[in-house]
Write a protein that holds these residues in place. Sequence first.
Motif, PDB file in Angstrom:
ATOM      1  N   MET A  79      35.129 -27.403 -34.625  1.00 26.56           N
ATOM      2  CA  MET A  79      34.151 -28.202 -33.926  1.00 26.56           C
ATOM      3  C   MET A  79      32.987 -28.485 -34.862  1.00 26.56           C
ATOM      4  SD  MET A  79      31.835 -27.155 -30.673  1.00 26.56           S
ATOM      5  CE  MET A  79      33.276 -27.352 -29.665  1.00 26.56           C
ATOM      6  N   GLN A  80      32.576 -29.721 -34.874  1.00 19.90           N
ATOM      7  CA  GLN A  80      31.464 -30.103 -35.731  1.00 19.90           C
ATOM      8  C   GLN A  80      30.159 -30.131 -34.951  1.00 19.90           C
ATOM      9  OE1 GLN A  80      32.398 -33.828 -37.614  1.00 19.90           O
ATOM     10  NE2 GLN A  80      33.340 -32.768 -39.322  1.00 19.90           N
ATOM     11  N   MET A  81      29.088 -29.866 -35.667  1.00 17.37           N
ATOM     12  CA  MET A  81      27.772 -29.990 -35.076  1.00 17.37           C
ATOM     13  C   MET A  81      27.488 -31.480 -34.868  1.00 17.37           C
ATOM     14  SD  MET A  81      25.512 -27.140 -37.172  1.00 17.37           S
ATOM     15  CE  MET A  81      25.470 -28.070 -38.702  1.00 17.37           C
ATOM     16  N   PRO A  82      26.541 -31.810 -33.988  1.00 15.51           N
ATOM     17  CA  PRO A  82      26.171 -33.217 -33.814  1.00 15.51           C
ATOM     18  C   PRO A  82      25.759 -33.836 -35.151  1.00 15.51           C
ATOM     19  CG  PRO A  82      25.124 -31.842 -32.150  1.00 15.51           C
ATOM     20  CD  PRO A  82      25.783 -30.920 -33.131  1.00 15.51           C
ATOM     21  N   ILE A  83      26.071 -35.106 -35.319  1.00 14.22           N
ATOM     22  CA  ILE A  83      25.825 -35.784 -36.593  1.00 14.22           C
ATOM     23  C   ILE A  83      24.352 -35.724 -36.992  1.00 14.22           C
ATOM     24  CG2 ILE A  83      25.564 -38.102 -35.610  1.00 14.22           C
ATOM     25  CD1 ILE A  83      27.343 -37.294 -38.911  1.00 14.22           C
ATOM     26  N   LEU A  84      23.466 -35.833 -36.027  1.00 15.58           N
ATOM     27  CA  LEU A  84      22.036 -35.755 -36.321  1.00 15.58           C
ATOM     28  C   LEU A  84      21.679 -34.405 -36.944  1.00 15.58           C
ATOM     29  CD1 LEU A  84      19.268 -37.182 -36.048  1.00 15.58           C
ATOM     30  CD2 LEU A  84      19.073 -36.120 -33.794  1.00 15.58           C
ATOM     31  N   LEU A  85      22.271 -33.338 -36.421  1.00 13.80           N
ATOM     32  CA  LEU A  85      22.028 -32.000 -36.946  1.00 13.80           C
ATOM     33  C   LEU A  85      22.680 -31.840 -38.321  1.00 13.80           C
ATOM     34  CD1 LEU A  85      20.866 -29.173 -36.630  1.00 13.80           C
ATOM     35  CD2 LEU A  85      22.880 -28.573 -35.241  1.00 13.80           C
ATOM     36  N   GLN A  86      23.901 -32.336 -38.485  1.00 12.96           N
ATOM     37  CA  GLN A  86      24.571 -32.268 -39.785  1.00 12.96           C
ATOM     38  C   GLN A  86      23.751 -32.970 -40.867  1.00 12.96           C
ATOM     39  OE1 GLN A  86      28.780 -33.357 -39.848  1.00 12.96           O
ATOM     40  NE2 GLN A  86      28.868 -32.949 -37.653  1.00 12.96           N
ATOM     41  N   GLU A  87      23.238 -34.139 -40.532  1.00 16.13           N
ATOM     42  CA  GLU A  87      22.431 -34.883 -41.499  1.00 16.13           C
ATOM     43  C   GLU A  87      21.145 -34.143 -41.848  1.00 16.13           C
ATOM     44  OE1 GLU A  87      21.996 -38.691 -39.618  1.00 16.13           O
ATOM     45  OE2 GLU A  87      23.964 -39.380 -40.310  1.00 16.13           O
ATOM     46  N   ALA A  88      20.536 -33.495 -40.858  1.00 11.79           N
ATOM     47  CA  ALA A  88      19.305 -32.732 -41.103  1.00 11.79           C
ATOM     48  C   ALA A  88      19.590 -31.544 -42.024  1.00 11.79           C
ATOM     49  CB  ALA A  88      18.694 -32.270 -39.781  1.00 11.79           C
ATOM     50  N   VAL A  89      20.713 -30.866 -41.823  1.00 15.09           N
ATOM     51  CA  VAL A  89      21.094 -29.744 -42.689  1.00 15.09           C
ATOM     52  C   VAL A  89      21.346 -30.257 -44.103  1.00 15.09           C
ATOM     53  CG1 VAL A  89      22.889 -28.020 -43.150  1.00 15.09           C
ATOM     54  CG2 VAL A  89      21.962 -28.271 -40.836  1.00 15.09           C
ATOM     55  N   GLU A  90      22.049 -31.359 -44.230  1.00 11.95           N
ATOM     56  CA  GLU A  90      22.300 -31.929 -45.558  1.00 11.95           C
ATOM     57  C   GLU A  90      20.985 -32.267 -46.264  1.00 11.95           C
ATOM     58  OE1 GLU A  90      24.981 -35.222 -45.028  1.00 11.95           O
ATOM     59  OE2 GLU A  90      26.549 -33.909 -44.240  1.00 11.95           O
ATOM     60  N   GLN A  91      20.025 -32.776 -45.522  1.00  8.69           N
ATOM     61  CA  GLN A  91      18.720 -33.107 -46.094  1.00  8.69           C
ATOM     62  C   GLN A  91      18.021 -31.854 -46.625  1.00  8.69           C
ATOM     63  OE1 GLN A  91      17.564 -36.205 -46.555  1.00  8.69           O
ATOM     64  NE2 GLN A  91      15.771 -35.397 -47.576  1.00  8.69           N
ATOM     65  N   LEU A  92      18.170 -30.731 -45.921  1.00  5.28           N
ATOM     66  CA  LEU A  92      17.572 -29.473 -46.381  1.00  5.28           C
ATOM     67  C   LEU A  92      18.101 -29.042 -47.746  1.00  5.28           C
ATOM     68  CD1 LEU A  92      17.739 -27.230 -43.174  1.00  5.28           C
ATOM     69  CD2 LEU A  92      15.680 -28.215 -44.207  1.00  5.28           C
ATOM     70  N   LEU A  93      19.330 -29.452 -48.041  1.00  4.48           N
ATOM     71  CA  LEU A  93      20.006 -28.993 -49.253  1.00  4.48           C
ATOM     72  C   LEU A  93      19.925 -29.967 -50.415  1.00  4.48           C
ATOM     73  CD1 LEU A  93      23.205 -27.609 -47.503  1.00  4.48           C
ATOM     74  CD2 LEU A  93      21.215 -26.304 -48.269  1.00  4.48           C
ATOM     75  N   THR A  94      19.286 -31.112 -50.237  1.00  3.25           N
ATOM     76  CA  THR A  94      19.316 -32.152 -51.266  1.00  3.25           C
ATOM     77  C   THR A  94      18.725 -31.711 -52.598  1.00  3.25           C
ATOM     78  OG1 THR A  94      17.281 -33.126 -50.412  1.00  3.25           O
ATOM     79  CG2 THR A  94      19.360 -34.117 -49.696  1.00  3.25           C
ATOM     80  N   ASP A  95      17.714 -30.859 -52.574  1.00  8.96           N
ATOM     81  CA  ASP A  95      17.096 -30.434 -53.839  1.00  8.96           C
ATOM     82  C   ASP A  95      17.584 -29.063 -54.309  1.00  8.96           C
ATOM     83  OD1 ASP A  95      15.849 -28.937 -51.878  1.00  8.96           O
ATOM     84  OD2 ASP A  95      13.876 -29.059 -52.812  1.00  8.96           O
ATOM     85  N   MET A  96      18.647 -28.570 -53.708  1.00  5.39           N
ATOM     86  CA  MET A  96      19.169 -27.244 -54.047  1.00  5.39           C
ATOM     87  C   MET A  96      20.518 -27.417 -54.752  1.00  5.39           C
ATOM     88  SD  MET A  96      19.547 -24.143 -51.339  1.00  5.39           S
ATOM     89  CE  MET A  96      20.183 -22.555 -51.820  1.00  5.39           C
TER      90      MET A  96
END
Length: 126
Positions: free
Chosen positions: A1-18
């Motif tokens: 099961m995937q998290m809602p796309i809005l949440l997935q995108e927010a998590v991806e944004q957290l990782l952009t500089d890592m």
Amino acid sequence: MQMPILLQEAVEQLLTDMPQKAVRDAAAALSLRYRTDEKAPAGVRLLSSEDEMRAYCAFRMPATYAALVKAMRMMKACGAGEPASLTDVGSGTGSAVWAANEVFEHIDEANLYEREIGMIRLAQQL
């Protein structure tokens, strides 16, 4: 099961500089701690750095979200009805609120309690 796309995108944004290696290393350290510190003394912090907190969002949060959605769907299927409120102690990044919004029609009130300032900040960002 995937998290809602809005949440997935927010998590991806957290990782952009890592860097990916840093994410993998932090996730590995966190997973090891989860498996070996089951009986850690009260008050011991499970997450020790911002990198580990962000790695948690990428690697542990999706599983937590999926488990909560499944449990809430089972609760609903058993005829427990629709809850009006949600209380989550040790709420981390807020997975329970996201899961409740996936399963239930309307949650009037959500009370989330978390001691880790870094996790609170991440939950607010998400």
